[in-house]
Structure formats: structure tokens, C-alpha cells
Design an enzyme around this catalytic site. Structure first.
Site, PDB file in Angstrom:
ATOM      1  N   ASP A  24     -10.834  56.635 -63.625  1.00 26.07           N
ATOM      2  CA  ASP A  24     -11.173  57.996 -64.034  1.00 26.07           C
ATOM      3  C   ASP A  24     -11.396  58.811 -62.765  1.00 26.07           C
ATOM      4  O   ASP A  24     -11.531  58.254 -61.672  1.00 26.07           O
ATOM      5  CB  ASP A  24     -12.444  57.973 -64.899  1.00 26.07           C
ATOM      6  CG  ASP A  24     -12.791  59.329 -65.499  1.00 26.07           C
ATOM      7  OD1 ASP A  24     -11.888  60.181 -65.641  1.00 26.07           O
ATOM      8  OD2 ASP A  24     -13.980  59.547 -65.816  1.00 26.07           O
ATOM      9  N   PHE A  36     -12.958  63.435 -67.264  1.00 22.10           N
ATOM     10  CA  PHE A  36     -12.399  62.984 -68.538  1.00 22.10           C
ATOM     11  C   PHE A  36     -10.911  62.649 -68.435  1.00 22.10           C
ATOM     12  O   PHE A  36     -10.118  63.021 -69.292  1.00 22.10           O
ATOM     13  CB  PHE A  36     -12.665  64.040 -69.626  1.00 22.10           C
ATOM     14  CG  PHE A  36     -14.017  64.666 -69.503  1.00 22.10           C
ATOM     15  CD1 PHE A  36     -15.166  63.889 -69.480  1.00 22.10           C
ATOM     16  CD2 PHE A  36     -14.163  66.038 -69.349  1.00 22.10           C
ATOM     17  CE1 PHE A  36     -16.421  64.464 -69.326  1.00 22.10           C
ATOM     18  CE2 PHE A  36     -15.413  66.625 -69.203  1.00 22.10           C
ATOM     19  CZ  PHE A  36     -16.545  65.833 -69.189  1.00 22.10           C
ATOM     20  N   HIS A  37     -10.575  61.884 -67.385  1.00 20.88           N
ATOM     21  CA  HIS A  37      -9.195  61.455 -67.160  1.00 20.88           C
ATOM     22  C   HIS A  37      -9.077  59.941 -67.289  1.00 20.88           C
ATOM     23  O   HIS A  37      -8.420  59.282 -66.476  1.00 20.88           O
ATOM     24  CB  HIS A  37      -8.723  61.910 -65.782  1.00 20.88           C
ATOM     25  CG  HIS A  37      -8.651  63.384 -65.618  1.00 20.88           C
ATOM     26  ND1 HIS A  37      -8.546  64.003 -64.380  1.00 20.88           N
ATOM     27  CD2 HIS A  37      -8.671  64.391 -66.530  1.00 20.88           C
ATOM     28  CE1 HIS A  37      -8.509  65.314 -64.542  1.00 20.88           C
ATOM     29  NE2 HIS A  37      -8.584  65.569 -65.836  1.00 20.88           N
ATOM     30  N   ALA A  38      -9.685  59.356 -68.292  1.00 20.48           N
ATOM     31  CA  ALA A  38      -9.658  57.898 -68.474  1.00 20.48           C
ATOM     32  C   ALA A  38      -8.222  57.396 -68.581  1.00 20.48           C
ATOM     33  O   ALA A  38      -7.383  57.989 -69.261  1.00 20.48           O
ATOM     34  CB  ALA A  38     -10.437  57.519 -69.728  1.00 20.48           C
TER      35      ALA A  38
END
Length: 552
Positions: free
Chosen positions: A304, A480-482
Site C-alpha cells: 500500500d 488506500f492503494h491496497a
């Protein structure tokens, strides 16, 4: 009795909508698309600035929380994920960022053969239609379904200070941060700063559901079931045969004659594999799940992006001047309803770019500059400050730390455990400090000093390297870039999928979403997720073109 489809897609998010469109386009295949959420036809989803209001709305958001993270001094991060048609593309900040060429060359080096930059670049070009300014007039470049809009003429005038500051830092101003910089031999492609391109069309969010799902839903060979929680993938003899899903309290079965495709995202796709008995054997046995396929890397490799932001009070008007009062909000709302213009028609993230921290050979930090200051209430709703302010933010683009997703029970309704494992490597700690130094330098250039009335606490200019690292540990948060939890690779010992997105050792099963990334891309992940899904759909069709239909 179970219904039979050629393909079953789990998740109508950024990737699943793409797949639904491409797999039904020929009319040859019957496709079932299952989504846990409901409709995306909501005012605050469609209004570009409205994502602040979907940030914590349980009607459209899974609202996950990560476990206490030692690298962030034990803090528990909030992880919003889309639970609605369009998935996270319906609740994100709409930034359309391809990533950098070396991101995808690294994918190929990790075993994702055929995913190098030149191939990926052609995929992006087929995906996009760019609504942009050219020689003083608007033009539409490209014919793809994803509308990527240049909103620079609507950006707040304060943003000119950010571009001037970037130039004072030695960064070129880019007309398009997704394209090459035409600024001389010493500048790498896409290095520099400019206005963010956004997935906005006609003043409204243009999600993956808008671009792909709505056209597909006009076809008779697509069945969409929403409000349905998939409980597990059904398997027999080393092959995925269908899914069990719960809708309105009743469990339904569906059979896949060809393939089951998981597109539930970087949290839910590995969770569903584990619930189905596909994953690390010890984890599955601990929760009483029969091991159908011991695949140790399922859920592992999580990456992330973390970003640290600092706010400043301004001595001139910012967006707070328009939106910081009730009267201003009402005026902006009326303007938007009447014309789809004004401050509500533009996402808050207005300037961004990729730059090199000190000593870096390639761009390794993403910079964000927003012409507003704001906070988040305990309820999760945004609270914009009444006084004029702005934000400067830095995000290390390519972390090396990896965490994991692991089920906590055999109950599909219980969220999995999210362990980000942030700043677990010395390289990531060093990059956090270098990125923070870069933010210090940006905050001190004349173009920023001229418009700064006060640096809000904590004052980053007063920090040495040790304080910068501690500040990052205390204040940096997920953007919020999982990704990477079912990553592509060479074999089962180092990955979950092969380069065609097929699960190692399990026939008829693929994972196609951001969990398939071998490593996280340098910037926002929505664009590469849609690109991956579009190219993966071509691979699915290619692998199935010579197989007879179930009814043949």
C-alpha cells in the site's frame, strides 16, 4: 438447482466491470456478475467532490480497519473499500494515474511475462479517451471507454502557486502527468508536476460501472446479482466449478462451465480464496477449513502507499473561501445543480506529480498539493476549515515492505485481518525521510512562502532526520492503494498467479484485480487496475476461444 454460466465474476468493481463488458461483448458467453453492494446511483457518488461523504458510508463502503501497525507506532488505520457497483472506482478520488514505465518492467522481471511497459502502454491507449485542452480548444484524444478529463481550467487559481513552487524545485510543469515530459534529455518520462487528470465526464464521476458495466447490462447474456455475499468458490478434482453466495439470507449456487474469476479486490479476493480452502494450509486448518489446495502465498505480499500531509494557513483565498461556510456551500451546490460546474465539479486533489528524492535514480516520490485545508470528524465525514489553507503531501511511491491479509474465522461475513507491516525495511524508512526532506524543501520555496500565513503544527521545517521519521510514523496514513495479495509470479512458491492470472495448481480459477499486481505501481491504482482487467479479459477470451460452449 444451480444455474450454469460460462463465466462467473465475483465483484463488480474497477476490474469486474471491465471483465463483464469484454466477456459479454461477442454474445457468445453467458456471464454472471455478483456484487456484495448495491446501486451506485447516489448523489454523493456522482458529484466529484462528494467522495468525502462516501468515505465512511456503510451503504457503499466495507469500512475496514487494519490491525495495529508497529511501523506506525501501533496505530490502527482505516481502510475504506468500495461495496457498490463500480467498487472503489465509485468512491475514490478519481485521479487517473497510469504509473511509471519502470513499475511494469519490474512486473515482468518478477515473472509477469508480457506485462512490461510497452505492452501496458498500448493497453492504456486502447482504454482511454482523453478530454483535454489543445491549442486553446478542447479535443477528445482516443476512443476508449474510460473518460480521462483535463480539468485544469476549473482548478482553483491558488494551484498556480503549486506549479510555480515545483518549478522553483527544478521540476518541470507537465501538461499531462501520464505522458512524457518534453523538457530536455535529462528529464525522465512522466517526471514533474501538473494538474491531475480525473475520471470525470460532464461534471460527474465516470466510474468503471459507467464506462463498462452499463453498456454490458444492455446485453442479454449478462446477469448481475447485487446485494450478494459470495461465501466460497466451489471446487472438485482440482478445478473451480462454481460459487456459493448468500442473497437475502438464502444461499444460492451457481456453476461455471468455463471459469470462476475473482475480482473482489486486494482484501476480499484473498479472503475468498482462503474461505474456499485455497491458501496457507496452517491458516485454513486453524479455522476448521478443509484444505483444497495448499497455496502459501495467498494473502501475502500486501503493499500500500503511505502519505504524510502538512497543512498551512494561507494569506490569500483558497477553496476554503468558497466551501468553508454554509452559505458558500449552498452557493456551490446550486451552481453545480444548475450547471455541473464550480468547486463541486472538481476533485480536491488538483496538483500532483512524480519526482526524485535526493540520490534516487528514478522518480520515487509522488507529491500532492491541494488548495484547501480540512479535517475528518469522528463520524468520518469531512470538515473543511473556515479559514483559508492548503495542503502539501508526499508519498513514497515504491515501498518494499509487505504485509498480509488473513481470515479470522470461517465466517464469510467476518472481516479478515489486515496487517500492513508498514516501514518494515530499512529502505522504506530511508525513503520516508528523503520524501519528508523533499516536503520540507517544497514548503520553504519562495512561491509557497509568499502565500503562507502560518505553518500549522507540527512544523515540518523544524525537524531533523530522526524527527522526520518519527513524524512519518505518527502521522502518515494509507492512501488506500491496497494491492499484491494474490500477485502474479513464476511459481507457487513465490506467487499466487501465473502471468495469465490463473491460480497456480487450480484449473478454471483466476484472480483479476489489484491483488494480482506483482508490486505496487508508483501512483494511484485505479487506472492500472482497469488496464490489467482489460488485458486479462483478452487472455481469458484467447484461452477459451477453441473450447466448445457448454450447450454445444
Amino acid at each position: 438447482m444451480a444455474q450454469t454460466f460460462d463465466f462467473i465474476i465475483v465483484g463488480a468493481g474497477s476490474a469486474g466491470c471491465v471483465l463483464a463488458d469484454k466477456l459479454t461483448a461477442s454474445g457468445r458467453y453467458n456471464v454472471l456478475l455478483i456484487e456484495a453492494g448495491g446501486t451506485d446511483r447516489r448523489f454523493w457518488i456522482k458529484v466529484p467532490v462528494g467522495y468525502g461523504f462516501t468515505f465512511s458510508n456503510p451503504a457503499v463502503n466495507w469500512r475496514y480497519s487494519a490491525a495495529a501497525d508497529p511501523g506506525l507506532n501501533g496505530r490502527e488505520a482505516y481502510w475504506p473499500r468500495g461495496k457498490v457497483l463500480g467498487g472503489s472506482s465509485s468512491i475514490n478520488a478519481m485521479a487517473y494515474v497510469r504509473g511509471l514505465p519502470h513499475d511494469f518492467d519490474d512486473w515482468e522481471a518478477a515473472g509477469a511475462t508480457g506485462w512490461g511497459w510497452e505492452t501496458v502502454r498500448r493497453g492504456y491507449e486502447a482504454l482511454e479517451s482523453n478530454d483535454e485542452w489543445h491549442q486553446g480548444r478542447r479535443r477528445l484524444r482516443g476512443t476508449g471507454p474510460v473518460r480521462v478529463t483535463d480539468l485544469s481550467e476549473r482548478m482553483h487559481p491558488f494551484t498556480r502557486n503549486f506549479l510555480a513552487a515545483g518549478q522553483e524545485m527544478g521540476w518541470p510543469v507537465l501538461p499531462d502527468m501520464n505522458g512524457p515530459a518534453d523538457t530536455g534529455a535529462n528529464t525522465l518520462p512522466s517526471e514533474g508536476m501538473g494538474y491531475v487528470r480525473s475520471t470525470v465526464k460532464g461534471g460527474r464521476r465516470w466510474s468503471s460501472a459507467d464506462a463498462f458495466l452499463r453498456p454490458a447490462m444492455r446485453r442479454g447474456n449478462l446477469t448481475v446479482v447485487s446485494g450478494a455475499l459470495v461465501e466460497k468458490v466451489l471446487t472438485a478434482g482440482g478445478r473451480a466449478t462454481g460459487v456459493a453466495y448468500r442473497v437475502k439470507g438464502q444461499t444460492q449456487l451457481a456453476t461455471a462451465a468455463r471459469e470462476v474469476i475473482l475480482s473482489a479486490g486486494a482484501v476480499n479476493s484473498p479472503q475468498l480464496l482462503q474461505l474456499s480452502g485455497i491458501g496457507p494450509a496452517a491458516l485454513l486448518q486453524r479455522h476448521g477449513i478443509a484444505v483444497k489446495h495448499d497455496l502459501p502465498q495467498v494473502g501475502r505480499g500486501l503493499q500500500d502507499h503511505l502519505a504524510v500531509s502538512h497543512f498551512f494557513w494561507a494569506n490569500t483565498a483558497t477553496l476554503n473561501d468558497r466551501l468553508g461556510s454554509f452559505a458558500g456551500q449552498m452557493k456551490a451546490g446550486l451552481q453545480y445543480v444548475l450547471s455541473r460546474k464550480g468547486p463541486l465539479s472538481v476533485p480536491v486533489n488538483q496538483c500532483s506529480g512524480f519526482v526524485r528524492s535526493q540520490g534516487a535514480a528514478l522518480p520515487d516520490v509522488q507529491v500532492y498539493c491541494n488548495p484547501a485545508s480540512y479535517s475528518t470528524r469522528p463520524s468520518g465525514k469531512p470538515q473543511i476549515d473556515r479559514d483559508n489553507g492548503f495542503l502539501l503531501c508526499v508519498q513514497p511511491g515504491r515501498p518494499t515492505s509487505r504485509g498480509q491479509i488473513a481470515i479470522q474465522s470461517a465466517d464469510p461475513a467476518q472481516p479478515p485481518r489486515i496487517e500492513p507491516n508498514s516501514l518494515a525495511t530499512d529502505e522504506d524508512k530511508a525513503t520516508a525521510v528523503r520524501a519528508s526532506r523533499l516536503l520540507q524543501a517544497l514548503a520553504a520555496v519562495p512561491a509557497i512562502n509568499r502565500v503562507t500565513r502560518e505553518r500549522r503544527a507540527p512544523d515540518i521545517l523544524e525537524m531533523d532526520d530522526a524527527a522526520l521519521l518519527e513524524n512519518f510514523r505518527n502521522r502518515a496514513g494509507s492512501v488506500f492503494h491496497a494491492s499484491c495479495t494474490c500477485r502474479m509470479g513464476r511459481e507457487a512458491s513465490d506467487s499466487v498467479l501465473d502471468a495469465r492470472l490463473r491460480v497456480h495448481g487450480m484449473a478454471g480459477l483466476r484472480v483479476i484485480d489489484a491483488s494480482a499486481f506483482p508490486n505496487i505501481t508508483s501512483g494511484n491504482t485505479n487506472a492500472p487496475t482497469m488496464m490489467l482487467a482489460a488485458r486479462a479479459a483478452d487472455l481469458v477470451l484467447e484461452d477459451n476461444k477453441n473450447r466448445p460452449l457448454a450447450a454445444e
